[in-house]
Design an enzyme around this catalytic site. Sequence first.
Site, PDB file in Angstrom:
ATOM      1  N   SER A   1       0.827  -1.203   0.000  1.00 55.09           N
ATOM      2  CA  SER A   1       0.000   0.000   0.000  1.00 55.09           C
ATOM      3  C   SER A   1       0.867   1.260   0.000  1.00 55.09           C
ATOM      4  CB  SER A   1      -0.886  -0.006   1.240  1.00 55.09           C
ATOM      5  OG  SER A   1      -0.094  -0.188   2.390  1.00 55.09           O
TER       6      SER A   1
ATOM      7  N   GLU B   1       5.210   6.463  10.083  1.00 56.45           N
ATOM      8  CA  GLU B   1       5.248   7.400   8.950  1.00 56.45           C
ATOM      9  C   GLU B   1       5.814   8.748   9.407  1.00 56.45           C
ATOM     10  OE1 GLU B   1       3.194   7.106   5.692  1.00 56.45           O
ATOM     11  OE2 GLU B   1       3.302   4.946   6.000  1.00 56.45           O
TER      12      GLU B   1
HETATM   13  N1  DGL Z   1       0.921  -2.188   4.417  1.00 53.04           N
HETATM   14  C1  DGL Z   1      -0.093  -2.236   5.439  1.00 53.04           C
HETATM   15  C2  DGL Z   1      -0.086  -3.612   6.098  1.00 53.04           C
HETATM   16  O1  DGL Z   1       0.907  -4.308   6.126  1.00 53.04           O
HETATM   17  C3  DGL Z   1       0.113  -1.151   6.463  1.00 53.04           C
HETATM   18  C4  DGL Z   1      -0.168   0.245   5.938  1.00 53.04           C
HETATM   19  C5  DGL Z   1      -1.598   0.404   5.468  1.00 53.04           C
HETATM   20  O2  DGL Z   1      -2.517   0.430   6.306  1.00 53.04           O
HETATM   21  O3  DGL Z   1      -1.777   0.492   4.263  1.00 53.04           O
HETATM   22  O4  DGL Z   1      -1.101  -4.033   6.570  1.00 53.04           O
END
Ligand code: DGL
Length: 272
Positions: free
Chosen positions: A14, A155
Amino acid sequence: MSADLHLPIGIFDSGLGGLTVARAVHRLMPREDLVYLGDTARVPYGNKSPATVVRFACEDMQFLMNHGVKAVVVACNTVSAWALPTLEQRFQVPVFGVILPGARAALAATRSGRIGVIATNATIRSQAYNKAILARDDTVRIIARACPLLVPLVEEGWMDHPVAVSVLREYLSPLLKWDIDTLVLGCTHYPVLKKAIREVAGPRVRLVDSADTCAEFVKERLGYLKLLDTRRRRAGVIESFVTDEVERFEDFAERFLGEKIVPARKVELPSV
Ligand code: DGL
C-alpha cells in the site's frame, strides 16, 4: 529451463512499508531483479473496506504484470489478508502473501502455545492470521489486536520517540497480561518498531517479523517452482515505482531500509 526465470520478481505494498520485505528478499536472493510498487497515493489500506482493498490490489498487481514479472510478493498484510484468493485466480503468475509464512514462523517460535498478533484494523477483522495458524495447529491460543496508531507513528518517523513506547504499552498490555511468548508483527510498518516493541514486550517474547519470514518462504517456493535465477552473475537491480510524488520517497526509503536506494518513479495505475 523456464525462460521466466530471468524476469524480475514484483513486490507491492500500500505504501513504502513493504520496502522492509523488498530488503529482506534482496538480501536473501541478491541476484534477483526486483520491481517494487508502493501505492503511496492511496495508503493506508488498513482502514479501508475489504472490497476497496481487493480493487486496489488488482490494480497494483496489473501494474506489475505489465512489467513482465515472474512472480509477485504481496508485502502488504492487509492485502494478503483480503485479496490473495482473488489475485491468484485472476493473474497467471505465482503470488505469495505474508500471512502464511508469518503463521508458520509463529508456530515454530512458540513454546507455550500462546501467540499474540498485532496488525491493522482490516487485517485483524479478516482473522487471516488466526485462521492460518489454527489450520496448522488448533491447540494453540491466539490473542489478536488492531494497532491503528502504529502506522502513522512510523510514517512520522517516531520509532524511538517516547510516544511510540507509551502507545505500544497500551496496545500490548492485554497480550502481555495473557502471557504470550510469541508476537506476530502483522504489518509492514512494525519491523521498524522492533526496538520499542522489545522494550515493552521484554526479552521473553519472540518477535515474528513478516519481512524475514516472507523472504524465506518466497525463496523456498521459487526454488520449488524452478523460478530462481541461479546462474546470474551480477547483483540484482531494484526498480521502484510510487503512485504519489517521489519527493518523500528517498527519506522514507532510508528510514525503512536504513540505506539509500535508487530513486523511484511516479506512475499511474491501470484500471482493471
Ligand atoms: N501495508 C499495510 C499492512 O501491512 C500497512 C499500511 C496500510 O494500512 O496500508 O497491513
